[in-house]
Scaffold this motif. Sequence first.
Motif, PDB file in Angstrom:
ATOM      1  N   PRO A   1      67.395   0.831   1.496  1.00  0.00           N
ATOM      2  CA  PRO A   1      68.559   1.331   0.734  1.00  0.00           C
ATOM      3  C   PRO A   1      69.203   0.292  -0.156  1.00  0.00           C
TER       4      PRO A   1
ATOM      5  N   SER B   1      69.368   0.464  -4.364  1.00  0.00           N
ATOM      6  CA  SER B   1      70.747   0.778  -4.789  1.00  0.00           C
ATOM      7  C   SER B   1      70.935   0.435  -6.273  1.00  0.00           C
ATOM      8  N   LYS B   2      71.833   1.153  -6.889  1.00  0.00           N
ATOM      9  CA  LYS B   2      72.093   0.937  -8.314  1.00  0.00           C
ATOM     10  C   LYS B   2      72.666  -0.446  -8.598  1.00  0.00           C
TER      11      LYS B   2
END
Length: 774
Positions: A667, A671-672
Amino acid sequence: MKLTAKTVNIPIGPPQHLIERIEHLRSLLKNLPEALPLDPPDHASTYHFNLSPDDLEERGVFGAVSHTLEICFGQRRDGLLHFKERGQRLENLVIMLKAGVKQMSNGDREAFEDAWLNRLIDGAKAAGARIPKRKVPTTSRDNNELPAAKKTQALSPILLDDSDDEITHLDPPQSPIPSSSLLPAIPLASLVSSTASSPSTYPTPTNPSKLKQSFLSFTKDTSTEEEKQVARQKRMERDEKVQAKKLASLAAKKEKADRKRKDRERELARERKRKQRAKQKAEEPESEGDNLSKVLSQGAQEAANSKEVEMQDIATVSRAGFEGWRKGRNGTLGGAKQGKAVRTNWWHPFLWPAIDRAMKKADWSAQDAVKALQHDNPTLYKHLHRGTVWKWKEKDTRAWSEKTREKVKNHHALLGSGRAGALTKHPELVEEIKTTLSSLRISGFVVNVPIARSLMLGLIEQHAPLLITPSFTCSEYFVRDFLQSIMSWSLRVGTRAAAHLPADADDLCMRTFFRLVYLMKWENIPPKLVINGDQQGIFVLPSSSKTYNTKGDSQVDIVAKDEKRAFTLFVTTTCAGDILPFQCVWAGKTAASLPSKDAPGMEKALGHGFCFTVAASEKSPRSHFSTLKTMKEYITDIIMPYVKSVIAADPDLNDEQKAALYIDVYPVHTSKPFRTFIYNGFPNLVIVFVPANCTGKYQPADVGIQRPLKHKLKTALFEWMVGVHREQLAAGAKSEEIKVTTSLPKLRDASVAGLVKAYEYMQSLDGRDLIKKV
């Protein structure tokens, strides 16, 4: 003339023609050529014809018969069944077929006749079976050659009817002549003329008037023709029953004689075999092992022949020669006293061969094998259960499991026997190890194989250092056996379902592979700049939710069960075999949560470029998983310095050279904020993700790097624990006072030296070859 209607009885059971075909097969099998072996031994024969209750329940009668025949005869391309022997086993085949067809439906009987019976008959004929023809005595059609009694039976009483001057036959009682063959009425004149012309055939009086008076002397029959027909039918049925009884009696006598003959042949064969074995045994010299086996066999045989013997006596005989450990028990800390062995060693060379033969004869049916054993030897095997035998065999195959074969080879099972192996001659040392491990469990601490082995090695080096030899290193295998056989502990196991590979995993991995190939080709990326990174959790203290403890306890206490003594190790390698410095992520928010500067090996670790950092997780302060903070530090402190050093060392590369980073779809990675950080700050670094749920299949570091590294770290931690236990013993600590430290600062400092050792191994030639291979 009309006959009265008669009820037709529908036959119950197989049709007569099917039984006749089976009997024909029996005759062929009895007349197979003598070139085929007669009743070969069980181990040399594949003919074991029997219907297992399990097969009958699972497959039905027709399926069970077909399954048995397929196993015994096998499958051939020509479809013909080939007989390889003759004798009693083929008689068992006929008995099995008769028992099977009695329980089949009509449809199954027709299918059985086409699929198997005809093939068996053809196979017997092809093998050379020929039924010898019976010699029939020659008889003359001339009635003059018959005996006097036969001539008398050939005559039928004749009744003279005055109304039409015709002579009609009167059926005698118990006449074997059917109604359809009754002689028609013959005129008296014709009869007189015929008798006159052939006096040798029918003896007649010389005076015709006397002949007529003799006919008239019979009482005239007043019954109707229909009643006569019914009487004739009853006589015929009665005669058929008598004939059937005679045939059945003859068949029974013949079968009894055949059975006696075969029993005699088997008894003679057994006697010949006994004499042959006695002769061979007399010629061969007896060794010490043979003498021991002879004593054990005689003891077991006497136990089997005695009706008053107890199972404990059989258990004692099966464990002869291993009474020393039982005599050493004192009833307190030394273990419960046992006057006799209570568990039978089924792996004993006298008990096991019968079990093995019974299973093979029963077609690997545990239930049938146990029944046969208990029928032949009720005293020896009365406590043997079919579930026990079923666990010994390999699942879904007709063979023993590998573990069972190993036990048979050793003639006993070590687990649960109370034996201490190499420590048997040192009971004081065994007691101290037991006390130490028990005290550790009472305190609630986890006892697993690495911790138990470190304790045992420390105690052995202190009390009996000469025991440690190349042949005995107190291996993990020995520790597991010790915990189960001496401590009577079992491992309390918890399971968790693992992530499943997606259905299109191969397609996803292939796409990722071509994505990397395209990137390397299009951007001209050398193997040194194709970088693979992967995180792995490292426990600085072996811990889990399972521990060895006393069997049967419902509550199992564990110290610091919810406290993790672990950190995250970020391992980075390249296609060229290089390994980048480690990033070690610890739980916490400040430098106080990191290993101290005085930790053993810290100077070398910093010299190699290791990065020690804290996770500083916003959600959980005790989490050591990678965060956005640690990933930014990983890129700036580990990846980019390495990329710049490769570009500087290669004149063909420039500052605009691109590099590929192959990492999991964690994650934080996807993630951005992290992708934006890479895009804005390091545009020449291209990220390629491992397909989701395909880490175990297509992540090189996970497939081939993690296990060697963890093994190196585990070995280093184990050596450290042995040193700690040795120091405690040297300081005069008692067995029950020995503890394993759970202090996180001490465990953090102890991990640095192991990391350095693992890193230096991966930099060696063997380590680089391992990375390239992965």
